[in-house]
Design a protein around this motif. Structure first.
Motif, PDB file in Angstrom:
ATOM      1  N   ILE A 121     -15.309   7.236   6.187  1.00 40.89           N
ATOM      2  CA  ILE A 121     -14.556   5.939   6.569  1.00 40.89           C
ATOM      3  C   ILE A 121     -14.396   4.190   6.640  1.00 40.89           C
ATOM      4  CG2 ILE A 121     -13.929   7.106   8.587  1.00 40.89           C
ATOM      5  CD1 ILE A 121     -11.260   7.711   7.873  1.00 40.89           C
TER       6      ILE A 121
ATOM      7  N   LEU B 272      -4.080   7.323   6.329  1.00 43.56           N
ATOM      8  CA  LEU B 272      -4.673   5.965   6.671  1.00 43.56           C
ATOM      9  C   LEU B 272      -4.453   5.409   6.744  1.00 43.56           C
ATOM     10  CD1 LEU B 272      -6.566   7.305   2.734  1.00 43.56           C
ATOM     11  CD2 LEU B 272      -7.874   6.927   5.824  1.00 43.56           C
ATOM     12  N   GLN B 273      -3.185   4.580   5.980  1.00 44.63           N
ATOM     13  CA  GLN B 273      -2.867   2.816   6.215  1.00 44.63           C
ATOM     14  C   GLN B 273      -2.391   3.052   7.914  1.00 44.63           C
ATOM     15  OE1 GLN B 273      -3.174   1.456   3.890  1.00 44.63           O
ATOM     16  NE2 GLN B 273      -4.062   2.382   2.269  1.00 44.63           N
TER      17      GLN B 273
ATOM     18  N   ASN C 236      -2.040   9.096   2.044  1.00 39.43           N
ATOM     19  CA  ASN C 236      -2.204   7.587   2.412  1.00 39.43           C
ATOM     20  C   ASN C 236      -1.415   7.134   3.514  1.00 39.43           C
ATOM     21  OD1 ASN C 236      -2.843   5.296   1.113  1.00 39.43           O
ATOM     22  ND2 ASN C 236      -0.567   4.923   0.749  1.00 39.43           N
TER      23      ASN C 236
ATOM     24  N   LYS D 292      -6.534  10.684  -1.269  1.00 41.30           N
ATOM     25  CA  LYS D 292      -5.726   9.357  -1.012  1.00 41.30           C
ATOM     26  C   LYS D 292      -4.577   9.159  -2.163  1.00 41.30           C
ATOM     27  CE  LYS D 292      -9.114   5.932  -0.057  1.00 41.30           C
ATOM     28  NZ  LYS D 292     -10.643   5.125  -0.282  1.00 41.30           N
TER      29      LYS D 292
ATOM     30  N   PRO E  85     -12.383   2.191   3.806  1.00 41.99           N
ATOM     31  CA  PRO E  85     -11.082   2.268   3.606  1.00 41.99           C
ATOM     32  C   PRO E  85     -10.222   2.214   4.903  1.00 41.99           C
ATOM     33  CG  PRO E  85     -12.092   4.498   3.340  1.00 41.99           C
ATOM     34  CD  PRO E  85     -13.130   4.063   3.426  1.00 41.99           C
TER      35      PRO E  85
ATOM     36  N   SER F 117     -14.713  -3.892   5.733  1.00 39.38           N
ATOM     37  CA  SER F 117     -14.599  -3.032   6.862  1.00 39.38           C
ATOM     38  C   SER F 117     -15.871  -3.576   8.263  1.00 39.38           C
ATOM     39  CB  SER F 117     -15.946  -2.058   6.837  1.00 39.38           C
ATOM     40  OG  SER F 117     -17.042  -2.463   6.195  1.00 39.38           O
TER      41      SER F 117
ATOM     42  N   LYS G 208      -5.018   1.937  10.157  1.00 39.26           N
ATOM     43  CA  LYS G 208      -5.632   1.344   9.519  1.00 39.26           C
ATOM     44  C   LYS G 208      -5.086  -0.129  10.107  1.00 39.26           C
ATOM     45  CE  LYS G 208      -4.188  -1.074   6.212  1.00 39.26           C
ATOM     46  NZ  LYS G 208      -3.650  -1.274   4.594  1.00 39.26           N
TER      47      LYS G 208
ATOM     48  N   LEU H  52      -9.887  11.481   2.630  1.00 37.56           N
ATOM     49  CA  LEU H  52     -10.394  11.180   1.636  1.00 37.56           C
ATOM     50  C   LEU H  52     -10.249  11.657   0.316  1.00 37.56           C
ATOM     51  CD1 LEU H  52     -12.780   9.069   4.123  1.00 37.56           C
ATOM     52  CD2 LEU H  52     -10.586   8.277   3.801  1.00 37.56           C
TER      53      LEU H  52
ATOM     54  N   HIS I 226       1.035  -1.435   0.385  1.00 36.57           N
ATOM     55  CA  HIS I 226      -0.104   0.016   0.156  1.00 36.57           C
ATOM     56  C   HIS I 226       0.765   1.672   0.302  1.00 36.57           C
ATOM     57  CE1 HIS I 226      -3.821  -2.088   0.444  1.00 36.57           C
ATOM     58  NE2 HIS I 226      -3.515  -2.607   1.175  1.00 36.57           N
TER      59      HIS I 226
END
Lengths: 564, 564
Positions: A430, A365-366, A362, A356, A434, A442, A369, A353, A131
């Motif tokens: 989100i 976000l990663q 990015n 991205k 994502p 999700s 996550k 978002l 990613h």
């Protein structure tokens, strides 16, 4: 009991996960344009706790904490890096894996926690490859055994020096009577697709497999003679870099030191606070939403750097999870609360978002996550308490969705603040994809696994602040007690949780958190780790006559031969 | 140690899995046209071993052996049956699940083995529903706790009497500190799609959930008031029968008693023989292929009944697996050999495959599938020795494909029989799909998971008897030693296997046997069972102060509160 008492005496110091490259004891991180090199050169005397020497590039938690830090910094501080070479600074040995004396001397919980963290770090390496356009290349310039080979398995491409002595191996079963603890079996079968009978042979052969056979069996991607080693590694690193989508000419974002204060009762950061209730076996975690509007654009966010709220709060949560998981094993329930303006949380989410394609957005976000996934595999009961003044919206709603149960107050607390606005929860974009869990879905999809209609209904309500009644009806929260019942219901769930078997809770939560499909990651944390936990605990491994304890004594293990 | 010694004294008698309805102690099986009723009415004094009373329709292995027999017989002996009602013969109680005193007194291996068998039987119930047009209906006419509710979960449709006192529950966690041992958590989340937080609440509430809430939460399909109970159950049974594809006017095939003799050194059936080598910790299993051509058509096969070779050999293998698994836990390695004409095996397979629409052919195929799956989840090292005179073709090739490793002799044994035809293996159409593993793939697909080209290559060679060299090259067997190396190679693998930790072998084999996708079934045997094994083994459950041992004493368990 002897084992536990003895080892508690050893692990008296609180483990700190905050390190930085200029203080690494075991790794050297260098970058040369698009190629970074992470050189493992473990300090034998630099073990996290006394009692063992880290010979032959074997590792303990301290070594892995530095590796985790390096992998994180490469993503944030080095947007120019496209290939990361992992190699060894020792002659003839890549890595001997987890230190056996450390494992033999550690109590069960420490071993399991250690394996969990090392697994997360290796998953993070794969995540960077998949990613972030930072592809990991294992340059195995000597023998890689056990966890050493497992580290290579986490890399996209494995090169093994072809010199008649270097080999890759998983000697855990034949030598130690345990399983490879860091995803080895699953990656051998499900990532590298080694045929099961060859995998069986390989995993029972302590000396391992090298040269062309290792390539033929898919254990490595290429075997390279020593004279051509350096040039071939450089060539391959350049090739992998060529495939990357990392930006040109971007400047990195420094992961500045966290502001953290801790005493016996609390751990505090800028946005996250944890109060530790040792009598009740509980931690109350409070997360603050952003105070301000997000920057106008992603360049503004990048300029804020580590202070950018989504990054800052993620780093604090990440550190807190690791700290509590490792240092506060008796605090079995974590209660999450939030505080702030839901609209500001959603605005920050939107900025991420809407950008991205931007490397920094990015990365944030990663990272969020991955941090939420750390929560998913944390063996603590997770409860969300959704009260007036909270901001369970978008990214912070994920905390409630990650919880085993959530309670949302219907109405207000009449005595405290009767005029407060009732608590709401808000689904944002989100929450709809994502931030997938380890199973690829999700948290919302997983929650309503097999009930597509419920998910469709929720998508329609995205953006709408939902008070307790509709939130409960839509299945977004578990219960919606009112002021009269709130205290009793919360008290009951917390007391119950504290009264149950911690082991059974761990097994139940691990089962219910992951409905639906399985992936490499869920297999590693579910199937493989559960087997490993069991095997670690059995006398055949950890008893006084077990293989793990007898290793290196010259005595063979004395097994109870009954197959279970 | 006390526990093990004490319990070994209890389980002195060899467990026999051969029963028949007229000797059932705990179940009544009746049929009325297309509807059969299996009534659980456990004999309190009829425990398999002394030391506990089977109160409240609680069960032990003996009760489940009868259930397994009934499920099998319904498929073969009752082609007319389309719905099977499982209900209770006791007032107000459906079933209290596995007997707790039995569990508390049993050694770890016994508990694990017991759970494995009960899991297989419940999977068999689902298999009958999915593949035989015999749909199971749980008529829960009283409280169903723990394993009692798990039995209902294995049924396609669950009816709960709505009388204010009857409920379904999984009280294992709150009362016993263990997990439901028979797939409960997985079926709640992945089959019935109960929302994870409701599932969490349900599984911590020892009194369970009844009435409309049980329906709302998807725990049961309908709650029916007692006055309308009998008529509604009958109605539903008729509806389910209406959907079935079972044949009209077919006669059943009686599962006649197996011919079996056993002494300390061997277990012998008509087509299967097992020689037990206690010093080496090994069983040598020899399977004979058919002596004659198959009958001309499926009617001829049905006329042969239980003597039809594919059915006869499957029943013998099934009984042998269960016998060895339960009674010979120290014999850790099973070596499979076959003997006969490969062409005759393939001809019998063809008869089945050419008549898949026939109920009897279908039953034999499904039974063979289930028996091979039993092998897949058996915690023994499985080795196939493919020698001249063997018939590893089609259905019997599955034994080699189920093995952890296979050895095929290249050439012949010069001293024994230099003129023998070299051993071959033959892929038949039965290897390409009709006998899927629990993961939904054929053993060939699983073996070459991620390597479609290899599978395509093998499909081209189907029907061709492959000697050792091409078989090894195609990846169909692990190794192909010649006469000179054969004895040493076989000896080494057997000695090695006997020297390794039995626990680590179990974990490794469980991991490597199931590459690729996960299903309800692999989740139950992999993820859930591994957690369960671990929890069962921990002092919080099975120690002297653990919840399982303290249950019913009036004392609360004393937990080590550290979360692992």
């Amino acid at each position: 009991m002897t084992e536990a008492v003895q080892t508690e005496a050893v692990h008296t110091e609180r483990v700190d996960f905050r390190v930085r490259p200029d203080r690494y004891k075991h790794w050297r991180l260098s970058t040369d344009g698009p190629v970074a090199t992470l050189t493992m050169d473990v300090d034998e005397q630099g073990g996290l706790v006394p009692g063992y020497e880290l010979k032959l590039n074997s590792y303990d938690l301290g070594v892995d904490i530095e590796l985790y830090d390096a992998v994180q910094r490469l993503r944030f501080e080095h947007p120019e890096v496209r290939t990361v070479i992992i190699t060894s600074g020792k002659p003839k040995i890549f890595s001997a894996g987890a230190n056996i004396r450390m494992l033999a001397a550690s109590p069960h919980g420490w071993k399991v926690n250690f394996c969990k963290f090392t697994n997360e770090t290796r998953n993070g390496i794969e995540d960077a490859t998949a990613h972030s356009g930072q592809t990991y290349l294992a340059a195995v310039n000597g023998t890689a055994s056990g966890g050493g080979y497992e580290l290579a398995l986490a890399c996209e491409h494995i090169m093994l020096v072809d010199d008649r002595s270097s080999a890759v191996s998983l000697p855990e079963l034949p030598l130690l009577g345990v399983l490879p603890g860091t995803g080895g079996l699953t990656r051998v079968s499900d990532k590298r697709h080694v045929r099961r009978d060859l995998a069986d042979y390989f995993s029972t052969k302590s000396e391992g497999v090298g040269g062309k056979k290792a390539v033929q069996w898919r254990l490595v991607d290429e075997a390279v003679p020593r004279p051509r080693w350096d040039e071939t590694v450089a060539e391959r690193a350049a090739e992998l870099a060529g495939r990357s989508s990392r930006p040109e000419n971007a400047s990195g974002v420094e992961l500045t030191p966290l502001t953290k204060t801790a005493d016996d009762d609390a751990i505090r950061y800028d946005h996250v606070e944890a109060r530790l209730d040792r009598d009740a076996g509980r931690v109350d975690i409070s997360v603050k939403g952003p105070h301000n509007d997000p920057p106008a654009d992603i360049a503004g966010a990048t300029a804020q750097g580590a202070a950018f709220w989504p990054l800052a709060v993620t780093r604090e949560l990440d550190d807190l999870i690791l700290d509590l998981r490792t240092n506060e094993t008796e605090l079995g329930t974590w209660v999450f609360r939030t505080e702030g303006d839901p609209a500001l949380v959603l605005a920050h989410d939107d900025l991420l978002l809407n950008n991205k394609g931007d490397w920094f957005a990015n990365e944030v976000l990663q990272y969020l996550k991955r941090t939420l996934r750390r929560l998913d595999v944390t063996s603590r009961s997770l409860i969300a308490a959704i009260e007036p003044g909270s901001c369970f919206a978008g990214s912070l709603l994920e905390l409630a969705l990650a919880a085993d149960r959530s309670y949302q107050l219907a109405g207000t607390f009449a005595e405290q603040d009767p005029d407060a606005a009732p608590a709401t929860v808000t689904i944002g974009p989100i929450n709809l994809g994502p931030l997938p869990m380890g199973n690829g879905l999700s948290r919302l999809q997983t929650r309503f696994s097999g009930d597509d209609a419920a998910v469709a209904e929720l998508i329609k309500r995205a953006g709408e602040p939902l008070p307790a009644e509709p939130a409960e009806q839509l299945g977004l929260v578990t219960f919606a007690p009112d002021d009269l019942d709130w205290d009793a219901e919360i008290r009951i769930v917390l007391e119950e949780r504290a009264s149950f078997s911690p082991d059974a809770l761990t097994g139940m939560e691990a089962s219910y958190r992951f409905a639906g499909p399985e992936t490499l990651e869920t297999k590693i944390f579910g199937r493989l780790s559960a087997w490993q936990n069991w095997i670690f605990y059995r006398p055949n491994a950890s008893g006084p006559d077990g293989a793990l304890r007898r290793f290196g004594t010259g005595q063979r293990a004395d097994f109870d031969r009954r197959r279970v």
